[in-house]
Design a protein around this motif. Structure first.
Motif, PDB file in Angstrom:
ATOM      1  N   ALA A 198      -7.644   8.248  -0.957  1.00  0.00           N
ATOM      2  CA  ALA A 198      -6.721   7.136  -0.750  1.00  0.00           C
ATOM      3  C   ALA A 198      -5.689   7.450   0.316  1.00  0.00           C
ATOM      4  O   ALA A 198      -5.137   6.531   0.931  1.00  0.00           O
ATOM      5  N   ILE A 305      -2.217  -3.850  -2.314  1.00  0.00           N
ATOM      6  CA  ILE A 305      -3.138  -2.974  -3.031  1.00  0.00           C
ATOM      7  C   ILE A 305      -4.513  -3.099  -2.394  1.00  0.00           C
ATOM      8  O   ILE A 305      -5.080  -4.197  -2.346  1.00  0.00           O
ATOM      9  N   GLU A 307      -8.357  -1.579  -2.669  1.00  0.00           N
ATOM     10  CA  GLU A 307      -9.222  -0.807  -3.559  1.00  0.00           C
ATOM     11  C   GLU A 307     -10.684  -1.050  -3.212  1.00  0.00           C
ATOM     12  O   GLU A 307     -11.044  -2.065  -2.614  1.00  0.00           O
ATOM     13  N   THR A 316     -14.210   4.680  -7.826  1.00  0.00           N
ATOM     14  CA  THR A 316     -13.259   3.669  -7.391  1.00  0.00           C
ATOM     15  C   THR A 316     -11.999   4.324  -6.842  1.00  0.00           C
ATOM     16  O   THR A 316     -11.454   5.262  -7.428  1.00  0.00           O
ATOM     17  N   CYS A 317     -11.549   3.813  -5.712  1.00  0.00           N
ATOM     18  CA  CYS A 317     -10.367   4.356  -5.036  1.00  0.00           C
ATOM     19  C   CYS A 317      -9.375   3.218  -4.823  1.00  0.00           C
ATOM     20  O   CYS A 317      -9.762   2.086  -4.525  1.00  0.00           O
ATOM     21  N   GLN A 318      -8.095   3.526  -4.998  1.00  0.00           N
ATOM     22  CA  GLN A 318      -7.045   2.519  -4.806  1.00  0.00           C
ATOM     23  C   GLN A 318      -5.904   3.117  -3.999  1.00  0.00           C
ATOM     24  O   GLN A 318      -5.446   4.214  -4.283  1.00  0.00           O
ATOM     25  N   ARG A 320      -2.016   2.048  -2.259  1.00  0.00           N
ATOM     26  CA  ARG A 320      -0.929   1.071  -2.390  1.00  0.00           C
ATOM     27  C   ARG A 320       0.155   1.355  -1.360  1.00  0.00           C
ATOM     28  O   ARG A 320       0.328   2.495  -0.916  1.00  0.00           O
TER      29      ARG A 320
END
Length: 421
Positions: A198, A305, A307, A316-318, A320
């Motif tokens: 991220a 955000i 993702e 899964t990558c998020q 912000r």
């Protein structure tokens, strides 16, 4: 004990990470009507205070969970608790868990040999011990390590004349497999966490407001620094702003959705090169009535955000980030970063955060829509052009009135001549 320590360390660690900077002045927890009646000196201090972020630029949430007494909730999900710990505490617990289990079962192996009298018949060929070549606690500890890790050097072996040792061997094998699965799984998840991935997803330092296709839009830019792409990437945006309901209820940090292409599918990104995410300021937008002069007075924050799934691991990558009012530039656009080279496209990330000023009305989208509806002109026309158009219309009307007046004067003169004749 180990898991209780991990829960306490995790709670303290989350407190350290969540707090960005100490706040010197705490605003009274009063409704809006009561806060407006505060002394003027307190109001000035509040105005001078820097806006406290809800989400920091690096994506970490600036929220401190205070007065949490239910620490057992951390113990009900030990796996997540261990994964969330820092690496130094995680490695410490990893080593201690294995060491404690080896020492525990080594102590039991030594007690079995001691109670059977194997220690009194060391070197006696006529005596069948529970474990061959076990002559003390150290050798029992080594045999425990060999049993749990299935090393099996062949020097210390269990005999068939010891039923209690066979039962202990089964128990240690099963529990050792469970410990291995738990701790190795924890370490694997810790290593493969997409947090570092991220960090290669970048957001522009500022957001901008300018005209695009004849409409006032709020825009920011996102990019991916890696060659491995984010699969099924999607973008969302939230407006964080305090709100007071019609009934007088004050809602701090109220969250409102900002449409960045949900209905048109523009929020689903093919993030190969940097993209500019656009939010059209229309009647459904929370920026509908905000003008350039009013924007600096607003206490709001935009949380974005991004993702998707990491192409290499499938996890899964998020990522912000956030923008406060001082980071929203009115009347600017982003500098292009994509150029066509010989056989490929090149992205210049040195210009990723750069903007340039452009001609943009200072009025809110609502005021521009009202001007356009009155003048029946597109929003792309500037206010000066509208005024010039009105001036031309007034000039034409004056000329027409002058001609009508001349015609009337001519008719009156003809009537007077006829009467004289």
């Amino acid at each position: 004990f180990l898991f209780s320590m991990a829960a306490n360390v995790l709670e303290e660690d989350s407190m350290e990470q969540d707090i960005e900077s100490p706040v010197t002045f705490h605003q009274p927890k009063l409704p809006k009507q009561a806060r407006e009646d505060l002394p003027k000196n307190i109001s000035k201090e509040c105005a001078k205070r820097k806006i406290q972020r809800y989400v920091r630029k690096d994506g970490k949430c600036n929220v401190h969970h205070g007065n949490v007494r239910e620490t057992y909730r951390y113990l009900t999900d030990i796996f997540t608790t261990l994964v969330d710990l820092k690496w130094r505490f995680n490695l410490l617990i990893f080593v201690m868990v294995y060491t404690v289990t080896w020492l525990f079962f080594g102590m039991i192996w030594w007690l079995i040999a001691y109670m059977r009298g194997d220690m009194d018949h060391i070197g006696d060929s006529t005596w069948t011990p529970c474990v061959s070549n076990l002559n003390g606690f150290v050798s029992a500890f080594l045999f425990s390590i060999e049993t749990e890790t299935t090393i099996g050097y062949g020097y210390r072996v269990i005999t068939d004349k010891c039923p209690e040792g066979i039962i202990l061997l089964l128990v240690q094998s099963v529990l050792g497999s469970i410990v291995n699965a738990f701790m190795v799984g924890c370490m694997f998840v810790k290593i493969s966490q997409p947090k570092k991935r991220a960090e290669t997803l970048v957001f522009s330092t500022n957001a901008v407001i300018s005209m695009r296709d004849g409409k006032l839009c709020l825009m920011f830019r996102v990019g991916d620094l890696r060659n491995s792409h984010i699969v099924e990437a999607s973008i969302r945006a939230k407006l964080i702003k305090s709100k007071q309901t019609k009934e007088g209820e004050f809602i701090p940090l109220n969250q409102t959705d900002i449409n960045v292409g949900y209905y048109t599918g523009d929020d689903r990104l093919f993030l190969v090169s940097p993209l500019i995410i656009s939010h059209e300021i229309n009647q459904q937008s929370p920026f509908w009535e905000i003008s350039k002069a009013q924007l600096p007075k607003e206490e709001l924050e935009i949380v974005v955000i991004l993702e998707g799934m990491v192409e290499a691991t499938g996890m899964t990558c998020q990522a912000r980030s956030s923008y406060i009012t001082s980071e929203i530039l009115w009347g600017y656009r982003f500098t292009p970063v994509l150029t066509l080279e010989d056989g490929f496209y090149e992205v210049d990330y040195n210009s990723f955060h750069e903007t340039y000023e452009t001609n943009t009305p200072v009025y809110s989208a609502k005021e521009l829509a009202e001007m356009a509806s009155r003048a029946e002109l597109p929003l792309t026309w500037s206010v000066s052009s509208k005024l010039d158009q009105h001036a031309e219309l007034e000039t034409e009307e004056e000329e027409k009135n002058q001609e009508d007046q001349n015609e009337r004067n001519g008719d009156v003169a003809n009537l007077e001549n006829e009467s004289k004749v």
